[in-house]
Scaffold this active site. Structure first.
Site, PDB file in Angstrom:
ATOM      1  N   ASP A  56       0.830  -1.210   0.000  1.00 24.72           N
ATOM      2  CA  ASP A  56       0.000   0.000   0.000  1.00 24.72           C
ATOM      3  C   ASP A  56       0.866   1.263   0.000  1.00 24.72           C
ATOM      4  O   ASP A  56       1.865   1.325   0.728  1.00 24.72           O
ATOM      5  CB  ASP A  56      -0.872  -0.049   1.272  1.00 24.72           C
ATOM      6  N   GLU A  91       1.326  -0.528  -4.958  1.00 25.34           N
ATOM      7  CA  GLU A  91       0.331   0.507  -5.243  1.00 25.34           C
ATOM      8  C   GLU A  91       1.111   1.800  -5.425  1.00 25.34           C
ATOM      9  O   GLU A  91       1.425   2.491  -4.463  1.00 25.34           O
ATOM     10  CB  GLU A  91      -0.677   0.661  -4.091  1.00 25.34           C
TER      11      GLU A  91
HETATM   12  C1  GLC Z   1      -4.320   3.294  -0.256  1.00 25.56           C
HETATM   13  C2  GLC Z   1      -5.643   2.578  -0.109  1.00 25.56           C
HETATM   14  C3  GLC Z   1      -6.685   3.530   0.427  1.00 25.56           C
HETATM   15  C4  GLC Z   1      -6.198   4.097   1.745  1.00 25.56           C
HETATM   16  C5  GLC Z   1      -4.821   4.735   1.584  1.00 25.56           C
HETATM   17  C6  GLC Z   1      -4.213   5.101   2.901  1.00 25.56           C
HETATM   18  O1  GLC Z   1      -4.368   4.254  -1.242  1.00 25.56           O
HETATM   19  O2  GLC Z   1      -6.042   2.020  -1.344  1.00 25.56           O
HETATM   20  O3  GLC Z   1      -7.925   2.896   0.586  1.00 25.56           O
HETATM   21  O4  GLC Z   1      -7.113   5.042   2.223  1.00 25.56           O
HETATM   22  O5  GLC Z   1      -3.924   3.835   0.959  1.00 25.56           O
HETATM   23  O6  GLC Z   1      -3.843   3.945   3.587  1.00 25.56           O
END
Ligand code: GLC
Length: 574
Positions: free
Chosen positions: A210, A252
């Site tokens: 993430d 991500e």
């Molecule tokens: C990522 C997740 C999102 C979350 C963010 C902070 O972007 O996909 O849902 O709010 O991280 O952790």
């Protein structure tokens, strides 16, 4: 598309041929009737996932958490949120998933923790400059790192928040209750290795990393994609390759293609990475009835190492992010896809797939045909396989996180609890009401979206070129038509897509394929042979997508059948 041709044992490349299904435990199925989905419920529904045909499940965060960011605010990295189950049930889930050949990808949220995490509670009380305090990023001067953008613009005014207890500001890239961990502190780095070992030893097959571009901070930079971040990820990767080969990192990194691709390193960093910029351009191409946004973004996408793979998606649990588009493109997207101002959030649109596409079945199929045919591993968001609706009037991104709709029964068959007890209400909008949009009903109708998805998944699994093939856009004079081939080894697939709501003609140059027969992929119907120096002609219905396997016509000379010779003269004599 590939940069190198290193040989990797094929079984370690499972993610290239995968079809990933993203779900939140809480939202999928409530096994104990308390109104919240749980592992027991998911176990009951593994057969469904197998029936749909997906090959991997990506589980959104299931850790203990105050749930102020739906679990991305983790308070303990080593256990399971009590409302969802416990570690024993998680182990059973892994076994049962593996028994069905389903891989399990979990979340590794390592950029930040919850402010309720004991590390943060300890840090704010520890003396300034101590290793405990330095688990997080602190300052006395909130103008530090001033070039760093704010991501949750609708909720936060600064990336620094004052902490009374610590008498300092702490750093956070997301909500103020999610302090960023300090990667400058080697102890923090060690913690991440420990977490990885723990979950790998239990048997998880991959981690979604993430918010991974933001791990390190450095003055005078925008704090994203820093060399230190890449170096740390390479160390993590090496560790996993050495100890748990086959375990995959899915980054991500919501970045432009060049920066995104940097997370693959030289095939020694992340195995996979979402292709964020492609996603909004699929929607733009559809609305503009023009293939350019799609071809352009792929033209801008660098080649990636042979052992790496993009993950592509149409929707997920967040808003449809418009960070990786220009200002004009963003305005266009808002105008066409966020008609209700309530649908806008941060820099994006909080709708599910079906409502975004006006619940137009042809458009939904066309977008899925792109998802399944363009390069990368497709990721399906739970509920989108049956065309679930959303509720933009719920807070934050909750409108796209409502209970899965299993049947027309109470609570959509999600839970037996009193409807008031549900973690979020079910969808009651007449157009998407669970009484009509649900798995049970769609399973019984072979013309349903569910069956369409099932067929597309089945077909995809038959051809390795989907997951591994290169991409070659074909020249077509009609800009409303997108045509491309995907070739892997001796297999070539051809895709012809009409982005327009009207019928379209398309002359396609199939250079290099003369003597091949396009065989329609779903029906096995053979089309006329491709002849030399002639463009191939297609008539396309509105929002049509046609998939073919290009098969080389057998040209070996078959000896002509020999008719028996009859000697008439001889006959005449007798
Ligand atoms: C990522 C997740 C999102 C979350 C963010 C902070 O972007 O996909 O849902 O709010 O991280 O952790």
């Amino acid at each position: 598309m590939s940069k190198t041709n290193i040989d990797f044992p094929d079984n370690l490349l499972w993610y290239k041929d995968a079809i990933i299904y993203e779900l939140h435990i809480k939202a999928f199925r409530d096994g104990n009737g308390d109104g919240v989905g749980d592992f027991q419920g998911l176990l009951e529904k593994l057969d469904y996932l197998q029936e749909l045909g997906v090959t991997a499940i990506w589980l959104l965060p299931f850790y203990p958490s105050p749930l102020r960011d739906d679990g991305y605010d983790i308070a303990d990295y080593y256990t399971i949120n009590k409302s969802y189950g416990d570690i024993e049930q998680f182990k059973i889930l892994l076994d049962e998933a593996h028994r069905r050949n389903l891989k399990v990808i979990t979340e590794l949220v390592i950029n930040h923790s919850s402010d309720q995490h004991p590390w943060f509670q300890r840090a704010r009380r520890a003396p300034k400059g101590s290793p405990e305090r330095d688990y997080y990023v602190w300052t006395d001067d909130p103008t530090q790192y001033k070039d760093v953008r704010i991501i949750f613009q609708d909720f936060e005014k600064s990336n620094w928040t004052w902490d009374n207890e610590a008498q300092q500001y702490y750093w956070h890239r997301f909500f103020h209750h999610q302090p960023d961990l300090n990667y400058g502190n080697p102890l923090v780095q060690d913690e991440v290795f420990r977490m990885i070992d723990y979950w790998c030893e239990l048997g998880v097959d991959g981690f979604r990393l993430d918010a991974v571009p933001y791990l390190f901070e450095r003055e005078g930079t925008n704090g994203e994609n820093l060399p230190e971040t890449h170096a740390f990820l390479k160390k993590l990767r090496k560790h996993v390759d050495d100890h748990f080969p086959g375990v995959v990192f899915l980054a991500e990194a919501n970045m432009w293609p060049e920066d995104s691709a940097s997370y693959f390193g030289n095939g020694d960093e992340c195995h996979m990475n979402y292709h964020f910029p492609v996603m909004p351009r699929l929607f733009m191409s559809l609305q503009m009835e023009d293939r350019y946004p799609i071809t352009d973004i792929f033209d801008q996408t660098p080649a990636i190492p042979a052992n790496c793979q993009w993950a592509i998606f149409l929707r997920n649990h967040d808003e449809l992010t418009l960070e990786m588009v220009t200002d004009e493109e963003r305005d266009y997207m808002y105008k066409t896809y966020a008609k209700d101002p309530k649908a806008k959030i941060n820099l994006g649109i909080r709708h599910r797939l079906a409502p975004l596409l006006g619940n137009n079945r042809k458009k939904i199929e066309l977008m899925n045909s792109l998802l399944f045919s363009l390069p990368g591993t497709p990721v399906i968001y739970y509920g989108d396989e049956i065309g679930m609706g959303d509720n933009v009037y719920l807070g934050d991104r909750d409108g796209v996180r409502t209970p899965m709709q299993w049947s027309p029964d109470r609570n959509a068959g999600f839970s037996t609890a009193n409807p008031h007890k549900l973690y979020l209400p079910t969808i009651l909008d007449p157009e998407y009401h669970y009484e009509s949009v649900n798995v049970e009903t769609q399973r019984q109708n072979t013309s349903s979206l569910f069956w369409f998805m099932k067929r597309m998944i089945t077909l995809r699994k038959k051809h390795k070129a989907f997951g591994r093939g290169d991409l070659n856009f074909l020249p077509v004079e009609n800009p409303k038509v997108l045509a491309f081939t995907r070739t892997y080894a001796d297999e070539t697939l051809l895709f012809v897509i009409n982005l327009s709501k009207f019928s379209q003609p398309a002359h396609i140059e199939l250079t290099g394929f003369s003597g091949y027969v396009p065989v329609e992929a779903f029906s096995q119907n053979s089309f006329p042979i491709v002849s030399e120096n002639e463009t191939y002609f297609f008539t396309l219905a509105p929002h049509d997508y046609q998939w073919f396997v290009l098969e080389k016509k057998h040209t070996d000379v078959i000896p002509a059948f020999q008719l028996p010779t009859i000697n008439v003269a001889l006959w005449g004599r007798f």
